[in-house]
Write a protein that holds these residues in place. Structure first.
Motif, PDB file in Angstrom:
ATOM      1  N   LEU A   1      44.965  13.497 -30.353  1.00  0.00           N
ATOM      2  CA  LEU A   1      44.481  13.832 -29.154  1.00  0.00           C
ATOM      3  C   LEU A   1      43.177  14.702 -29.341  1.00  0.00           C
ATOM      4  O   LEU A   1      42.339  14.791 -28.296  1.00  0.00           O
ATOM      5  CB  LEU A   1      45.459  14.945 -28.271  1.00  0.00           C
ATOM      6  CG  LEU A   1      45.035  15.340 -26.948  1.00  0.00           C
ATOM      7  CD1 LEU A   1      44.741  14.247 -26.087  1.00  0.00           C
ATOM      8  CD2 LEU A   1      46.397  16.181 -26.132  1.00  0.00           C
ATOM      9  N   MET A   2      43.085  15.585 -30.552  1.00  0.00           N
ATOM     10  CA  MET A   2      41.955  16.386 -30.891  1.00  0.00           C
ATOM     11  C   MET A   2      40.560  15.397 -30.754  1.00  0.00           C
ATOM     12  O   MET A   2      39.696  15.828 -30.159  1.00  0.00           O
ATOM     13  CB  MET A   2      42.062  17.020 -31.798  1.00  0.00           C
ATOM     14  CG  MET A   2      42.962  18.112 -31.963  1.00  0.00           C
ATOM     15  SD  MET A   2      43.169  19.126 -33.817  1.00  0.00           S
ATOM     16  CE  MET A   2      41.322  19.804 -33.499  1.00  0.00           C
ATOM     17  N   VAL A   3      40.908  14.369 -31.254  1.00  0.00           N
ATOM     18  CA  VAL A   3      39.773  13.311 -31.343  1.00  0.00           C
ATOM     19  C   VAL A   3      39.341  12.865 -29.970  1.00  0.00           C
ATOM     20  O   VAL A   3      38.075  12.935 -29.366  1.00  0.00           O
ATOM     21  CB  VAL A   3      39.775  12.088 -32.163  1.00  0.00           C
ATOM     22  CG1 VAL A   3      38.890  11.123 -32.132  1.00  0.00           C
ATOM     23  CG2 VAL A   3      40.209  12.634 -33.497  1.00  0.00           C
TER      24      VAL A   3
ATOM     25  N   ALA B   1      44.222  24.978 -30.466  1.00  0.00           N
ATOM     26  CA  ALA B   1      44.979  26.332 -30.214  1.00  0.00           C
ATOM     27  C   ALA B   1      46.420  25.850 -29.121  1.00  0.00           C
ATOM     28  O   ALA B   1      47.551  26.308 -29.193  1.00  0.00           O
ATOM     29  CB  ALA B   1      44.315  27.394 -29.549  1.00  0.00           C
ATOM     30  N   VAL B   2      45.992  25.014 -28.078  1.00  0.00           N
ATOM     31  CA  VAL B   2      47.111  24.682 -27.288  1.00  0.00           C
ATOM     32  C   VAL B   2      48.137  23.926 -28.202  1.00  0.00           C
ATOM     33  O   VAL B   2      49.249  23.907 -27.785  1.00  0.00           O
ATOM     34  CB  VAL B   2      46.530  23.658 -26.157  1.00  0.00           C
ATOM     35  CG1 VAL B   2      47.721  23.323 -25.176  1.00  0.00           C
ATOM     36  CG2 VAL B   2      45.492  24.714 -25.571  1.00  0.00           C
ATOM     37  N   GLY B   3      47.677  23.176 -29.149  1.00  0.00           N
ATOM     38  CA  GLY B   3      48.413  21.941 -29.744  1.00  0.00           C
ATOM     39  C   GLY B   3      49.648  23.035 -30.639  1.00  0.00           C
ATOM     40  O   GLY B   3      50.562  22.786 -30.650  1.00  0.00           O
ATOM     41  N   ARG B   4      49.002  23.898 -31.212  1.00  0.00           N
ATOM     42  CA  ARG B   4      49.820  25.085 -32.055  1.00  0.00           C
ATOM     43  C   ARG B   4      50.766  25.438 -30.877  1.00  0.00           C
ATOM     44  O   ARG B   4      52.270  25.633 -31.477  1.00  0.00           O
ATOM     45  CB  ARG B   4      49.040  25.921 -32.652  1.00  0.00           C
ATOM     46  CG  ARG B   4      48.144  25.264 -33.824  1.00  0.00           C
ATOM     47  CD  ARG B   4      47.443  26.381 -34.640  1.00  0.00           C
ATOM     48  NE  ARG B   4      46.430  25.983 -35.260  1.00  0.00           N
ATOM     49  CZ  ARG B   4      45.031  25.908 -35.251  1.00  0.00           C
ATOM     50  NH1 ARG B   4      44.457  26.669 -34.226  1.00  0.00           N
ATOM     51  NH2 ARG B   4      44.227  25.302 -36.056  1.00  0.00           N
ATOM     52  N   ALA B   5      50.657  25.824 -29.933  1.00  0.00           N
ATOM     53  CA  ALA B   5      51.564  26.417 -29.112  1.00  0.00           C
ATOM     54  C   ALA B   5      52.562  25.466 -28.559  1.00  0.00           C
ATOM     55  O   ALA B   5      53.786  25.897 -28.144  1.00  0.00           O
ATOM     56  CB  ALA B   5      50.712  26.775 -27.819  1.00  0.00           C
ATOM     57  N   GLU B   6      52.192  24.097 -28.768  1.00  0.00           N
ATOM     58  CA  GLU B   6      53.199  23.110 -28.372  1.00  0.00           C
ATOM     59  C   GLU B   6      54.057  22.903 -29.605  1.00  0.00           C
ATOM     60  O   GLU B   6      54.684  21.887 -29.217  1.00  0.00           O
ATOM     61  CB  GLU B   6      52.412  21.735 -27.792  1.00  0.00           C
ATOM     62  CG  GLU B   6      51.884  22.137 -26.469  1.00  0.00           C
ATOM     63  CD  GLU B   6      52.842  21.755 -25.307  1.00  0.00           C
ATOM     64  OE1 GLU B   6      53.529  20.571 -25.251  1.00  0.00           O
ATOM     65  OE2 GLU B   6      52.963  22.790 -24.659  1.00  0.00           O
ATOM     66  N   GLY B   7      53.733  23.283 -30.732  1.00  0.00           N
ATOM     67  CA  GLY B   7      54.716  23.131 -31.744  1.00  0.00           C
ATOM     68  C   GLY B   7      53.780  21.998 -32.863  1.00  0.00           C
ATOM     69  O   GLY B   7      54.462  21.765 -33.704  1.00  0.00           O
TER      70      GLY B   7
ATOM     71  N   ALA C   1      41.617  21.932 -39.100  1.00  0.00           N
ATOM     72  CA  ALA C   1      41.776  20.729 -38.375  1.00  0.00           C
ATOM     73  C   ALA C   1      40.620  20.351 -37.692  1.00  0.00           C
ATOM     74  O   ALA C   1      40.115  19.342 -37.452  1.00  0.00           O
ATOM     75  CB  ALA C   1      42.763  21.121 -37.219  1.00  0.00           C
ATOM     76  N   VAL C   2      39.689  21.548 -37.051  1.00  0.00           N
ATOM     77  CA  VAL C   2      38.359  21.171 -36.316  1.00  0.00           C
ATOM     78  C   VAL C   2      37.599  20.554 -37.269  1.00  0.00           C
ATOM     79  O   VAL C   2      36.743  19.349 -36.918  1.00  0.00           O
ATOM     80  CB  VAL C   2      37.719  22.585 -35.878  1.00  0.00           C
ATOM     81  CG1 VAL C   2      36.411  22.280 -35.430  1.00  0.00           C
ATOM     82  CG2 VAL C   2      38.917  23.189 -34.914  1.00  0.00           C
ATOM     83  N   GLU C   3      37.184  21.143 -38.564  1.00  0.00           N
ATOM     84  CA  GLU C   3      36.417  20.299 -39.598  1.00  0.00           C
ATOM     85  C   GLU C   3      36.806  18.827 -39.956  1.00  0.00           C
ATOM     86  O   GLU C   3      35.996  18.003 -40.026  1.00  0.00           O
ATOM     87  CB  GLU C   3      36.338  21.186 -40.720  1.00  0.00           C
ATOM     88  CG  GLU C   3      35.451  22.291 -40.565  1.00  0.00           C
ATOM     89  CD  GLU C   3      36.306  23.455 -39.830  1.00  0.00           C
ATOM     90  OE1 GLU C   3      37.589  23.308 -39.736  1.00  0.00           O
ATOM     91  OE2 GLU C   3      35.738  24.500 -39.382  1.00  0.00           O
ATOM     92  N   ASP C   4      38.306  18.796 -39.859  1.00  0.00           N
ATOM     93  CA  ASP C   4      38.775  17.359 -40.273  1.00  0.00           C
ATOM     94  C   ASP C   4      38.114  16.535 -39.222  1.00  0.00           C
ATOM     95  O   ASP C   4      37.862  15.248 -39.304  1.00  0.00           O
ATOM     96  CB  ASP C   4      40.101  17.539 -40.515  1.00  0.00           C
ATOM     97  CG  ASP C   4      40.752  18.310 -41.707  1.00  0.00           C
ATOM     98  OD1 ASP C   4      39.736  18.339 -42.745  1.00  0.00           O
ATOM     99  OD2 ASP C   4      41.833  18.508 -41.673  1.00  0.00           O
TER     100      ASP C   4
END
Length: 318
Positions: A185-187, A223-229, A236-239
């Motif tokens: 989803l980040m992509v 940040a939202v993804g981490r809050a979701e577990g 991760a951003v650089e990846d």
């Protein structure tokens, strides 16, 4: 208890690029495949798929009226995220307590899409990592690098794996599906909207201002993804940016293709899902929220689509 797939009939809901690819691969392995499409559209009685091994045409059955289908033991949902109502209309007729439903879509809300017609224990969320490009209504080109489908290591996933293995696309089963879904989803939540808004392919991320915007959006999504577990590391951003940079020259996105073709944009299940989850966790996501508003406004203005097409053609000619 579901039987092993054998050569059981399979219903594929959504004859887009992903649906055609999966239908072609399953029919090629001897499964009778029924393609379920929109009423009034031209029927598809055969699908031609091409990949690095060549071209092949297989027969399929076409249905455009839910009332004319029967129950299936295996169903694949491959509609766009904003076509949930259409998918659910089919599921009312296709699914019973023995049906296993593979939801092969973008986003993180696979089970929500098919509820309430399919209980959670009958749903297999599947992340699509192969690239499929539809040519005309019945031809699809398939490209992949590594496993093309990612599913969770749970009961439904393990039951569906024999069927998905037959596609030949490669199946990776993961214990942490939440993290896998948010990585993808980040992509999708960043690359899709920014290419659609600019009418430029992935080379747009070499522009310093666009890259800075992407960095901010990706940080918000993470940040939202981490809050979701999701277990997303600091890098991760650089990846994600490195992955985008490695795309072949001229690579685009599904949202860009939809904008240029005058189709509705698949933003709500991607960037919209991020903004909704951010609000749930009381997290600020101002840049993602602003970009979502721009894409939503774009989608409600059909007159801009012809201009987008002209702009893109002019860029290609320069």
């Amino acid at each position: 208890m579901l039987s092993t797939p054998g050569r059981d009939p399979v219903a594929v809901v959504g004859p887009g690029a992903v649906g055609l690819a999966l239908a072609a691969r399953l029919a090629g392995q001897g499964h009778p495949v029924t393609l379920c499409g929109r009423p009034g559209t031209a029927p598809v009685s055969a699908v031609t798929s091409s990949d690095e091994h060549g071209m092949r045409t297989v027969d399929v059955e076409w249905r455009s009226e839910p009332a004319r289908v029967h129950l299936f033991r295996w169903v694949v949902v491959a509609t766009k995220l904003h076509q949930g109502d259409a998918a659910r209309a089919w599921l009312e007729r296709l699914v019973d307590s023995d049906t296993l439903v593979v939801v092969a879509q973008n986003g993180i809300e696979h089970r929500e899409l098919v509820a309430p017609h399919v209980p959670r224990h009958q749903v297999v969320p599947a992340l699509v990592h192969f690239n499929a490009e539809r040519h005309d209504r019945d031809r699809v080109e398939i490209r992949q690098d590594g496993p093309g489908l990612v599913i969770g290591d749970d009961g439904p996933g393990r039951r569906a794996r024999p069927l998905l293995d037959r596609t030949g696309l490669g199946v990776r089963i993961v214990t942490d599906f939440t993290t896998a879904a948010w990585r993808k989803l980040m992509v999708n939540a960043v690359a899709n909207p920014l290419t659609a808004l600019t009418c430029r392919r992935v080379e747009v991320f070499a522009d310093p201002s666009v890259r800075n915007l992407a960095v901010t959006m990706l940080a918000e999504v993470a940040a939202v993804g981490r809050a979701e577990g999701a277990r997303l590391p600091a890098e991760a951003v650089e990846d994600v940016l490195a992955w985008i940079d490695a795309r072949p020259a001229g690579a685009g996105s599904s949202m860009l293709a939809d904008r240029l073709a005058g189709r509705r944009l698949e933003y709500d299940g991607l960037l919209g899902a991020v903004v909704r989850r951010a609000r749930t966790h009381a997290l600020a996501a101002p840049v993602c929220t602003a970009v979502l508003a721009l894409v939503a406004a774009l989608d409600t203005a059909p007159s801009t689509r012809a201009a987008a097409h002209d702009t893109f053609k002019n860029q290609e000619q320069q």
